[in-house]
Write a protein that holds these residues in place. Structure first.
Motif, PDB file in Angstrom:
ATOM      1  N   THR A  33      61.600  11.743  60.367  1.00 49.99           N
ATOM      2  CA  THR A  33      62.689  12.412  61.089  1.00 49.99           C
ATOM      3  C   THR A  33      64.024  11.694  60.914  1.00 49.99           C
ATOM      4  N   PHE A  34      64.027  10.512  60.318  1.00 49.99           N
ATOM      5  CA  PHE A  34      65.261   9.760  60.122  1.00 49.99           C
ATOM      6  C   PHE A  34      66.111  10.446  59.051  1.00 49.99           C
ATOM      7  N   GLU A  35      67.405  10.480  59.275  1.00 50.17           N
ATOM      8  CA  GLU A  35      68.348  10.963  58.264  1.00 50.17           C
ATOM      9  C   GLU A  35      68.484   9.908  57.174  1.00 50.17           C
ATOM     10  N   LYS A  36      68.960  10.332  56.006  1.00 53.32           N
ATOM     11  CA  LYS A  36      69.241   9.376  54.945  1.00 53.32           C
ATOM     12  C   LYS A  36      70.218   8.334  55.467  1.00 53.32           C
ATOM     13  N   TYR A  39      69.176   1.521  58.240  1.00 56.42           N
ATOM     14  CA  TYR A  39      68.907   1.248  59.652  1.00 56.42           C
ATOM     15  C   TYR A  39      68.528  -0.215  59.824  1.00 56.42           C
ATOM     16  N   GLU A  52      66.409  10.075  49.998  1.00 59.32           N
ATOM     17  CA  GLU A  52      65.892  11.364  49.554  1.00 59.32           C
ATOM     18  C   GLU A  52      66.541  11.648  48.216  1.00 59.32           C
ATOM     19  N   LYS A 141      61.078  11.900  49.845  1.00 58.55           N
ATOM     20  CA  LYS A 141      61.695  11.128  50.927  1.00 58.55           C
ATOM     21  C   LYS A 141      60.893   9.855  51.053  1.00 58.55           C
TER      22      LYS A 141
END
Length: 149
Positions: A33-36, A39, A52, A141
């Motif tokens: 569910t993490f966006e590109k 982190y 991705e 991904k």
């Protein structure tokens, strides 16, 4: 280099705590569910890049290695081939310290196919060429944990 699947993590209890911490983070966070993006987990000691991209023909890819960080590639969705060779078997190009990027040239002596939940740990002597299409190009991904050594 170490290749495995997170379903079999009990077989990898010998790994350093810094590496096991990555698997614990993946277990406690739904990385799909993490966006590109990048982190931070623990400053520059440990962070994860969510990427991705569309896999490509091998001729369109490049070799790399790292001196300051281990890479832990964890496939979240899709399939890619990663070519491998030891940097001692490859021609070393420029090293860019700020990006911890060692350019390399040469041929592979092995490869792995990463499918969902497979992982690959690359150490400083492990040259790797990522994002190679396996059978056909596809969008993938992946989480790439960067572990400071």
């Amino acid at each position: 280099m170490i290749f495995g699947n997170i379903k079999n993590l009990k077989e990898y209890s010998f790994l350093e705590n810094k590496i096991l911490e990555c698997f614990e983070y993946a277990k406690n966070n739904d990385l799909k569910t993490f966006e590109k993006g990048s982190y931070q987990i623990d400053g520059d000691r440990l962070f994860v890049n969510i990427v991705e991209y569309e896999t490509k023909n091998k001729e369109d890819r490049f070799w790399e290695a790292h001196k300051d960080y281990l890479d832990l590639h964890l496939m979240l969705d899709g399939c890619e081939q990663i070519d491998l060779n030891f940097i001692s078997n490859l021609e070393l190009g420029e090293y860019v310290k700020k990006d911890d990027y060692q350019a390399l040239e040469g041929d592979n002596n092995s490869f792995v196919i990463l499918n969902n939940e497979d992982f690959l740990i690359c150490f400083p002597n492990d040259g790797h060429m990522t994002a190679i299409a396996y059978k056909k190009a596809q969008k993938i991904k992946k989480a790439i944990f960067k572990i400071k050594i």
